[in-house]
Write an enzyme that holds these catalytic residues in place. Structure first.
Site, PDB file in Angstrom:
ATOM      1  N   SER A   7       0.728   2.525 -10.788  1.00 22.31           N
ATOM      2  CA  SER A   7      -0.270   1.452 -10.735  1.00 22.31           C
ATOM      3  C   SER A   7      -1.281   1.578 -11.872  1.00 22.31           C
ATOM      4  CB  SER A   7      -1.009   1.480  -9.402  1.00 22.31           C
ATOM      5  OG  SER A   7      -2.101   0.581  -9.470  1.00 22.31           O
ATOM      6  N   HIS A  32       3.219  -0.933 -12.143  1.00 21.96           N
ATOM      7  CA  HIS A  32       2.729  -1.782 -11.056  1.00 21.96           C
ATOM      8  C   HIS A  32       1.421  -2.436 -11.519  1.00 21.96           C
ATOM      9  CE1 HIS A  32       2.474  -2.875  -6.769  1.00 21.96           C
ATOM     10  NE2 HIS A  32       1.171  -2.632  -6.856  1.00 21.96           N
ATOM     11  N   ASP A  34      -1.631  -4.686 -10.591  1.00 21.75           N
ATOM     12  CA  ASP A  34      -2.378  -5.188  -9.439  1.00 21.75           C
ATOM     13  C   ASP A  34      -3.313  -6.318  -9.860  1.00 21.75           C
ATOM     14  OD1 ASP A  34      -1.577  -3.568  -7.133  1.00 21.75           O
ATOM     15  OD2 ASP A  34      -2.352  -1.877  -8.303  1.00 21.75           O
ATOM     16  N   MET A  36      -5.952  -9.122  -8.749  1.00 20.33           N
ATOM     17  CA  MET A  36      -6.881  -9.428  -7.647  1.00 20.33           C
ATOM     18  C   MET A  36      -7.867 -10.509  -8.068  1.00 20.33           C
ATOM     19  SD  MET A  36      -7.695  -5.584  -6.309  1.00 20.33           S
ATOM     20  CE  MET A  36      -6.419  -4.338  -6.218  1.00 20.33           C
ATOM     21  N   HIS A  63       1.980  -7.409  -8.670  1.00 21.39           N
ATOM     22  CA  HIS A  63       1.545  -7.536  -7.273  1.00 21.39           C
ATOM     23  C   HIS A  63       0.360  -8.500  -7.224  1.00 21.39           C
ATOM     24  CE1 HIS A  63      -0.250  -5.219  -3.571  1.00 21.39           C
ATOM     25  NE2 HIS A  63       0.142  -6.444  -3.264  1.00 21.39           N
ATOM     26  N   MET A  65      -2.415 -10.245  -5.515  1.00 21.60           N
ATOM     27  CA  MET A  65      -3.307 -10.264  -4.346  1.00 21.60           C
ATOM     28  C   MET A  65      -4.315 -11.385  -4.575  1.00 21.60           C
ATOM     29  SD  MET A  65      -3.640  -6.149  -4.104  1.00 21.60           S
ATOM     30  CE  MET A  65      -3.076  -6.015  -5.793  1.00 21.60           C
ATOM     31  N   MET A 134       2.278  -2.731   2.616  1.00 22.63           N
ATOM     32  CA  MET A 134       0.975  -2.169   2.241  1.00 22.63           C
ATOM     33  C   MET A 134       0.613  -1.058   3.222  1.00 22.63           C
ATOM     34  SD  MET A 134       0.022  -3.648  -0.496  1.00 22.63           S
ATOM     35  CE  MET A 134      -1.511  -2.734  -0.613  1.00 22.63           C
ATOM     36  N   GLY A 139      -6.975  -4.081  -2.256  1.00 22.42           N
ATOM     37  CA  GLY A 139      -8.264  -4.309  -2.897  1.00 22.42           C
ATOM     38  C   GLY A 139      -8.712  -3.176  -3.802  1.00 22.42           C
ATOM     39  N   PHE A 140      -8.376  -1.955  -3.434  1.00 17.59           N
ATOM     40  CA  PHE A 140      -8.879  -0.812  -4.204  1.00 17.59           C
ATOM     41  C   PHE A 140      -7.848   0.315  -4.224  1.00 17.59           C
ATOM     42  CE2 PHE A 140     -12.383  -3.087  -2.271  1.00 17.59           C
ATOM     43  CZ  PHE A 140     -13.203  -3.342  -3.375  1.00 17.59           C
ATOM     44  N   GLY A 142      -7.230   4.516  -4.350  1.00 14.52           N
ATOM     45  CA  GLY A 142      -7.926   5.688  -3.815  1.00 14.52           C
ATOM     46  C   GLY A 142      -8.268   5.618  -2.337  1.00 14.52           C
ATOM     47  N   ASP A 168       2.900   0.794  -0.874  1.00 16.09           N
ATOM     48  CA  ASP A 168       1.768   0.776  -1.803  1.00 16.09           C
ATOM     49  C   ASP A 168       0.478   1.149  -1.083  1.00 16.09           C
ATOM     50  OD1 ASP A 168      -0.047   0.216  -3.817  1.00 16.09           O
ATOM     51  OD2 ASP A 168       0.367  -1.940  -3.880  1.00 16.09           O
ATOM     52  N   GLY A 169      -0.125   2.247  -1.535  1.00 13.10           N
ATOM     53  CA  GLY A 169      -1.454   2.615  -1.061  1.00 13.10           C
ATOM     54  C   GLY A 169      -1.524   3.987  -0.414  1.00 13.10           C
ATOM     55  N   GLY A 190      -1.132   5.172  -7.630  1.00 12.05           N
ATOM     56  CA  GLY A 190      -2.269   4.907  -8.506  1.00 12.05           C
ATOM     57  C   GLY A 190      -3.061   6.168  -8.736  1.00 12.05           C
ATOM     58  N   SER A 191      -4.067   6.389  -7.869  1.00 14.02           N
ATOM     59  CA  SER A 191      -5.011   7.484  -8.102  1.00 14.02           C
ATOM     60  C   SER A 191      -4.348   8.865  -8.094  1.00 14.02           C
ATOM     61  CB  SER A 191      -6.134   7.436  -7.063  1.00 14.02           C
ATOM     62  OG  SER A 191      -5.604   7.379  -5.758  1.00 14.02           O
TER      63      SER A 191
HETATM   64  C1  DX5 Z   1      -4.319  -1.598  -3.681  1.00 12.46           C
HETATM   65  C2  DX5 Z   1      -3.287  -1.763  -4.766  1.00 12.46           C
HETATM   66  C3  DX5 Z   1      -2.561  -0.503  -5.072  1.00 12.46           C
HETATM   67  C4  DX5 Z   1      -3.417   0.603  -5.606  1.00 12.46           C
HETATM   68  C5  DX5 Z   1      -2.780   1.881  -5.174  1.00 12.46           C
HETATM   69  O1  DX5 Z   1      -4.797  -2.842  -3.324  1.00 12.46           O
HETATM   70  O2  DX5 Z   1      -2.354  -2.751  -4.416  1.00 12.46           O
HETATM   71  O3  DX5 Z   1      -1.458  -0.746  -5.924  1.00 12.46           O
HETATM   72  O4  DX5 Z   1      -3.549   0.623  -7.000  1.00 12.46           O
HETATM   73  O5  DX5 Z   1      -3.635   2.927  -5.480  1.00 12.46           O
HETATM   74  P1  DX5 Z   1      -3.530   4.312  -4.717  1.00 12.46           P
HETATM   75  O6  DX5 Z   1      -2.157   4.883  -5.018  1.00 12.46           O
HETATM   76  O7  DX5 Z   1      -4.659   5.092  -5.319  1.00 12.46           O
HETATM   77  O8  DX5 Z   1      -3.725   4.019  -3.256  1.00 12.46           O
HETATM   78 ZN    ZN Z   2      -0.453  -2.868  -5.570  1.00 13.87          ZN
END
Ligand code: DX5
Ligand code: ZN
Length: 210
Positions: A7, A32, A34, A36, A63, A65, A134, A139-140, A142, A168-169, A190-191
């Site tokens: 991500s 990936h 994201d 938003m 993705h 959102m 999900m 939204g975020f 971490g 994802d997440g 992601g994180s």
């Molecule tokens: C959240 C995103 C994810 C996010 C995942 O809304 O859709 O793709 O970047 O980040 P981590 O892996 O840190 O949860």
């Molecule tokens: Zn995502």
């Protein structure tokens, strides 16, 4: 082998191309992206113009959102998307949007939030290339993994054996085994991946290879 979709939300946006090149070097299969809009989710991120600026042959997993995703499909395909995921919760005419994505020459996927049951996908599952489960509220990056995801992955696999499933997440070394055991095909990270001291070891931990 499990695919990793890295991500970009956790990338360094001042050095985006450098991070993309590093991810390619690392051997992840997908990027990936994201997107938003500050409406469907509280955060605002990037649009097609950012995607178009990224130069890579990695598979671009977009993705969305956003509300009214049908307004932006062609723009994201033109910007280089290889797959577009829309949220079930944002589409009144989900089948029409899935058709629109395919007609634009792209793989089409649908995503469900943690509180949306897999049963809402019964009548669309044969029309999509992938389902994105999900495991956090979108939204975020971490956030903490929500424990109902593995059961949803198992239920989806039971509904259609050859369905590609992405999660994802909140995926890290502790939660990855839970989704792998459930049969997931693609793990978004992601994180955990981007902040790892040793990203190659983090990829191995996600894939479950030693
Ligand atoms: C959240 C995103 C994810 C996010 C995942 O809304 O859709 O793709 O970047 O980040 P981590 O892996 O840190 O949860
Ligand atoms: Zn995502």
């Amino acid at each position: 082998m499990i695919k990793i979709s890295a991500s970009l939300l956790s990338a360094d946006f001042g050095n985006l191309q450098r991070d993309v090149d590093a991810l390619k070097e690392l051997g992840v299969e997908w990027l990936h992206i994201d997107v938003m809009d500050g409406h469907f989710v509280p955060n605002i991120t990037m649009g097609p113009v950012v995607l178009a600026g990224i130069k890579t042959d990695l598979f671009k997993d977009v993705h969305l959102m956003i509300e009214h995703p049908e307004r932006y499909i062609e723009a994201f395909v033109k910007a280089g998307a290889d797959s577009i995921t829309v949220h079930q919760e944002t589409c009144t005419h989900l089948h029409r949007v899935i058709q629109q994505i395919k007609q634009a020459g792209c793989k089409a996927a649908v995503s469900i939030n943690p509180a949306t049951p897999v049963s809402t996908l019964v009548d669309i599952i044969d029309f999509v290339d992938m389902v994105l489960v999900m495991s956090v509220n979108p939204g975020f990056s971490g956030q903490e993994f929500i424990e109902n995801a593995p059961a949803k992955i198992r239920a989806l696999k039971a509904m259609r054996l050859d369905l590609l499933i992405e999660v994802d997440g909140g995926i890290n070394a502790e939660t990855a085994p839970l989704v792998r055991d459930a049969g997931v095909d693609v793990i978004v990270s992601g994180s955990y991946l981007m902040s790892a001291a040793d990203r190659a070891e983090a990829v191995k931990a996600l894939r479950g290879v030693v």
